[in-house]
Design an enzyme around this catalytic site. Structure first.
Site, PDB file in Angstrom:
ATOM      1  N   SER B  13      -2.899  -1.219  -4.382  1.00  0.00           N
ATOM      2  CA  SER B  13      -2.562  -2.645  -4.536  1.00  0.00           C
ATOM      3  C   SER B  13      -1.987  -2.864  -5.925  1.00  0.00           C
ATOM      4  O   SER B  13      -0.873  -2.399  -6.191  1.00  0.00           O
ATOM      5  CB  SER B  13      -3.769  -3.551  -4.229  1.00  0.00           C
ATOM      6  OG  SER B  13      -4.804  -3.406  -5.159  1.00  0.00           O
ATOM      7  N   HIS B  40      -0.693  -3.536  -0.845  1.00  0.00           N
ATOM      8  CA  HIS B  40      -1.026  -4.957  -0.705  1.00  0.00           C
ATOM      9  C   HIS B  40       0.110  -5.804  -1.267  1.00  0.00           C
ATOM     10  O   HIS B  40       0.574  -5.561  -2.374  1.00  0.00           O
ATOM     11  CB  HIS B  40      -2.306  -5.298  -1.480  1.00  0.00           C
ATOM     12  CG  HIS B  40      -3.530  -4.718  -0.861  1.00  0.00           C
ATOM     13  ND1 HIS B  40      -4.740  -4.695  -1.515  1.00  0.00           N
ATOM     14  CD2 HIS B  40      -3.745  -4.148   0.345  1.00  0.00           C
ATOM     15  CE1 HIS B  40      -5.645  -4.139  -0.729  1.00  0.00           C
ATOM     16  NE2 HIS B  40      -5.065  -3.787   0.397  1.00  0.00           N
ATOM     17  N   ASP B 133     -10.731  -2.180  -0.910  1.00  0.00           N
ATOM     18  CA  ASP B 133     -10.101  -1.786   0.346  1.00  0.00           C
ATOM     19  C   ASP B 133      -9.753  -0.303   0.245  1.00  0.00           C
ATOM     20  O   ASP B 133      -9.293   0.161  -0.798  1.00  0.00           O
ATOM     21  CB  ASP B 133      -8.823  -2.628   0.552  1.00  0.00           C
ATOM     22  CG  ASP B 133      -8.211  -2.422   1.933  1.00  0.00           C
ATOM     23  OD1 ASP B 133      -8.911  -1.939   2.846  1.00  0.00           O
ATOM     24  OD2 ASP B 133      -7.027  -2.764   2.097  1.00  0.00           O
TER      25      ASP B 133
END
Lengths: 282, 191
Positions: B13, B40, B133
């Site tokens: 991300s 992301h 995540d």
């Protein structure tokens, strides 16, 4: 933490057998046919419910599904994805205005089908667009879903007020011609879609997997529904759409869906490749 | 490691925009594995990532579409606002089911489905990022016998994601060594 992989592990294969049995059980018991849904999607949704209800395996879940209708209804909501927005993918609506509406304006009467309409956000979006393009008066819109609960929500047209900021932004990006706030009435923490928009829409039950042709449509919208089907079922539903369209009728799919990988691809010609708007060949 | 690898999944991300080119640009021209990437992004971004990574890669870079086949030597990018999944037959599938770890696409969703599809033939890589995540994803890859690589946090713009995933790592490497490590790994396999 050390995790030792099992050698010659059959877990994936065995999970698949159990999941197939669950889907067969659901079909025999309740008539909902998920047997040709995309496997990865089904597995994730079942896993989600499995961990929430603290069950050990799919067969335990199958037992509960068969003997407990309430539990099944909960699972049914897990299996049908109802995440959407008004004017989701604004570029798509812009493209509809530019490349679809000029054709639609030439017809004396229009029939439009939203297949898999969920809670109605995209149906109302299109009704607004057709109102602004002055073709709503000659249009009958059919909006269908296989989930009665979500269909009744669509019929109500009531949405949380906090979503309006995003919806308004989408509407403006999509080339909206008026003030978005004029299309609903705010009441405490919810908004109610204008009655005048609902008058042209018939919300009704239809299951794409088990039900048949829905006839003589000028346009079919089916956005982000086919992604949950496997290739075989996708082909079957695309043929259903083909047969439900008039010659030269339009099919609009989700932005990341495509006819490219389907055997039905030769039946349609692209109108906008980037926005996945197709036309039934004559 | 006894088997030949077929695919790599990469999750990142914050900081991924510069970390991904650092990993991908050293890859050799005939790199023989399929590569799938979740970065992301804002739900409302366009295909910027695809265009961005094309500038740094000899390999073909594609935006993932539903029912697309995966090919060796090809890089697939998860589209904004969709989860990317892999079917057990190796085709791609998309979904707009709710976000996981506030993210759609989610790294866990890709990694867990890819783990089932490729099992011990899969390499999972976690790069820089500011949430956790991906950790369940690499755990699943380990359970299925795959190989897990995590970026050394000393070289990561955001530490949380690699730090969280590192308990499942087979290998922790500084950013600038990951690409060559992958080259060596596949060359040793094929010789």
């Amino acid at each position: 933490m050390v995790i030792r992989p099992m050698i010659n592990d059959d877990t994936v294969k065995n999970n698949r057998i159990e999941i197939d049995l669950v889907l067969e059980g659901i079909y025999q018991c309740y008539g909902y046919d998920f047997r040709n849904y995309a496997h990865a999607h089904i597995k994730r949704r079942l896993d989600h419910r499995l961990s929430l209800s603290r069950m050990d395996n799919y067969l335990e879940m199958l037992h509960r599904i068969i003997h407990n209708e309430e539990f099944f209804n909960e699972l049914l909501l897990d299996l049908s994805i109802n995440v959407t927005e008004m004017f989701r993918d604004p570029e798509f609506y812009k493209s509809v205005r530019e490349s679809l509406i000029p054709y639609l304006q030439t017809y004396p009467f229009l029939k439009v089908w939203h297949a898999g309409c969920s809670a109605g956000q995209e149906v109302y979006s299109m009704a607004i667009l057709m109102h602004e393009e002055k073709i709503i008066d000659k249009t009958q819109i059919y909006a269908t879903d296989f989930n009665e609960l979500i269909l009744s929500k669509a019929r109500e047209g009531i949405y949380p007020v906090e979503l309006m900021k995003q919806y308004t932004k989408n509407y403006q990006t999509a080339g909206g011609k008026a003030s978005f706030a004029g299309y609903y009435r705010a009441d405490y923490d919810h908004v109610l879609i204008n009655q005048s928009l609902k008058e042209k829409i018939l919300f009704t039950y239809h299951n794409l997997v088990t039900d048949g042709v829905f006839g003589e449509m000028n346009v079919i919208f089916c956005r982000n529904v086919l992604i949950y089907f496997n290739q075989e079922l996708q082909n079957r539903v695309l043929k259903l759409f083909y047969e439900s369209l008039i010659p030269g009728g339009f099919l609009c799919l989700g932005s990341k869906e495509s006819l490219k990988f389907s055997e039905c691809s030769p039946l349609f010609e692209p109108v906008s490749l980037s926005q996945k708007i197709y036309r039934k060949k004559r | 490691m006894s088997s030949n690898f077929k695919a790599i999944v990469i999750g990142t991300s914050t900081g991924g925009l510069s970390a991904l080119p650092a990993v991908l640009s050293p890859l050799m021209e005939d790199f023989p594995l399929t590569i799938l990437i979740v970065q992301h992004l804002s739900a409302h971004s366009d295909d910027f990532m695809v265009r961005h990574l094309r500038k740094f890669c000899d390999l073909e870079v594609l935006g993932a579409e539903d029912k697309m086949d995966t090919r060796a030597g090809c890089i697939y990018i998860a589209p904004p606002n969709y989860h990317l999944m892999v079917e057990e037959e190796g085709t791609l599938a998309l979904s707009i089911s709710p976000p996981v770890h506030f993210s759609r696409p989610s790294i866990d969703v890709l990694f867990e489905t890819a783990a089932d599809a490729w099992q011990e033939q899969l390499i999972g890589i976690i790069l820089t990022g500011a949430n956790s995540d991906g950790t369940s994803g690499v755990k699943k890859i380990k359970e299925r016998g795959g190989h897990v690589l995590v970026q050394d946090i000393a070289t990561a713009e955001a530490e949380t994601m690699p730090a969280s995933a590192s308990e499942f790592a087979d290998m922790i490497l500084p950013l600038d060594q990951i690409g060559n490590y992958l080259n060596n790994l596949v060359q040793n396999k094929t010789s």
